[in-house]
Scaffold this active site. Sequence first.
Site, short mmCIF file in Angstrom:
data_model
loop_
_atom_site.label_atom_id
_atom_site.label_comp_id
_atom_site.label_asym_id
_atom_site.label_seq_id
_atom_site.Cartn_x
_atom_site.Cartn_y
_atom_site.Cartn_z
N SER A 1 3.22 -12.51 38.97
CA SER A 1 1.51 -11.97 39.23
C SER A 1 0.87 -13.60 39.19
O SER A 1 -0.20 -13.52 39.74
CB SER A 1 0.99 -11.24 38.27
OG SER A 1 1.07 -11.79 37.04
N GLY A 2 1.50 -14.32 38.76
CA GLY A 2 0.52 -15.87 38.53
C GLY A 2 0.17 -15.73 37.20
O GLY A 2 -0.44 -16.89 36.68
N GLY A 3 0.30 -14.75 36.41
CA GLY A 3 -0.21 -14.57 34.90
C GLY A 3 0.42 -15.36 34.09
O GLY A 3 1.60 -15.42 34.57
N VAL A 4 0.24 -15.50 33.09
CA VAL A 4 1.04 -16.14 31.82
C VAL A 4 2.07 -15.46 31.68
O VAL A 4 3.25 -15.79 31.27
CB VAL A 4 0.19 -16.45 30.64
CG1 VAL A 4 0.74 -17.14 29.35
CG2 VAL A 4 -1.31 -17.20 30.80
N GLU B 1 -2.02 -9.08 3.82
CA GLU B 1 -1.98 -9.74 5.33
C GLU B 1 -3.38 -9.86 5.60
O GLU B 1 -3.58 -10.66 6.66
CB GLU B 1 -0.94 -8.73 6.32
CG GLU B 1 -1.69 -7.32 6.40
CD GLU B 1 -1.52 -6.44 5.11
OE1 GLU B 1 -1.18 -6.76 3.93
OE2 GLU B 1 -1.74 -5.14 5.60
N SER C 1 3.94 -12.94 33.12
CA SER C 1 5.19 -12.67 33.93
C SER C 1 5.51 -14.15 34.27
O SER C 1 6.67 -14.32 34.25
CB SER C 1 4.66 -12.10 35.48
OG SER C 1 3.74 -12.92 36.04
N CYS D 1 0.90 -1.16 -0.18
CA CYS D 1 0.05 -0.08 0.02
C CYS D 1 0.83 1.44 -0.05
O CYS D 1 1.50 1.57 -0.69
CB CYS D 1 -1.02 -0.14 1.02
SG CYS D 1 -2.30 1.25 0.97
#
Length: 518
Positions: free
Chosen positions: A231-234, A179, A236, A88
């Site tokens: 944090s227990g999150g994916v 894309e 971190s 583009c």
Amino acid sequence: MKESQAIPQEKVIILDFGAQYSQLIARRVRECRVYSEIMPGDSSVEEISARNPGALILTGGPGSVYHEDALTADEGIFELGIPVLGICYGHQLIAAHYGGREAVGPASRREYGRTSLQLASTDRLFAGIPSRIDVWMSHGDLVNEPPDRFKVLAHSEGTPVAAMVHEALPIYGVQFHPEVGHTDRGLDMLRNWLHDIAGFSGEWDMKSFIEHAVQQIREQVGSGSALCGLSGGVDSAVSAVLVHRAIGDRLTCVFVDHGLLRKEEAHTVTEFFAREMELNVVAVDASERFLSALAGVSDPEQKRKIVGHEFISVFDEQARALGDFDFLVQGTIYPDVVESGVGGSAVIKSHHNVGGLPEKMRMALVEPLRELFKDEVRRVGEALGIPGEILTRHPFPGPGLAVRVLGEITREKLDTLREADAIFEEELRAADLYRDIWQSFVVLPDMLSVGVMGDQRTYASTAVLRAVTSEDAMTADWARIPADVLDVTARRIINEVPGINRVAYDITSKPPATIEWE
Ligand code: XMP
């Protein structure tokens, strides 16, 4: 961050001219198993070659190349001798570089949306692709005629030069967007370009990402030490394990329990990382401190600020007590960067995992996942051996349940919410729906309603169930959970959680709502 030379020539640099689709291009390139990084469109050729790319993609953008103030590429990129693909606006930049600005002009007939493309000659770019296909166009300018030594490869009704190639150099331009999903066989075109024209082996995968990231982390950290907030999150979790792999025991993780976590989360997380992943984890119970700072506060942004502020203080105190660290590891991923208004986009909510900490702590940042989407982070996690249980855990916001207990926060409300939330999760898992849902949780609104239980009038809280499907949290749709799953969840919550007499299900998408209620 110092660039690694680990994968010479196996990297595409995407020069971003303000396109809506830059990240999508990056994803598609990675789907073709080639590593890609995005840089600002006007980066100098020295900055670009320092990153050692094997090819360049110039993205679309809102500008017009014939305007004086147009964002333009360093002309030196065309002297690097590496393949270039302009999409583009990028296509128009190539035309302007080789044919002068007059090669590009406003289209008499703008093309937006699905457009029929007719191939004009055979080329490796279109190998295996039919001569007439539908492509996605979105442009107000076009290339009027091909510059000298460029051959037209395709046209559409409104675009005479919809694809072109230099006669002798691997320089391509396409006016349409390969894309986007609406372009038929767009991924095949990119694959042809990446593998057959640019010569990439197509062997990049999450294992290569890990090798590359580990090497970069080692170069960045040198003999220094790093601190990571788990944090227990994916995000971190994956960051910590990745950095641990790079620098071993020089990484210390701190897990702050702010009292706003899900049921049993603090215990599960610390046990898991310390025992199974053998990370050095220091757990801090700071719930008292957070809850007293939040007492009486009901404004959402205020809550976020308090949690963010307290978090920084607690973390800072721990860091000082634990020693002198040079680096801070953060699990920032790409959507966090965009949603916090970096790069000119609007601030929707002040996410507390981006910014804040570094200024106060004066540590350099290590952010190994900054360019990845969530699904890619999960795949990296898998390749690192982190169990599915942790990796498929739904995202959880930094301010935790503070933004799910609406209005004033009390321990009692938090306990009520935690119980209801755990039931919802259990039922989704039992129905095998948990993994297909992006995020699910319970919200406790600041209101009471009348009910009747066992012939008695009740005046109690409502639990609002929220479950959404999403790809990246930027947009989301409410999950079509079967009625019987909602039914059993609602009954269990009413029967098992004192203080709740009504259950509602939120059926708003994002936009116009956000995923969280605050
Ligand atoms: P919203 O509510 O803005 O949320 O649609 C988008 C995603 O971000 C999460 N979220 C946060 N994550 N710190 C975080 O780490 C925060 O302050 C924060 N606020 C929202 C939210 O759970 C959802 O996944």
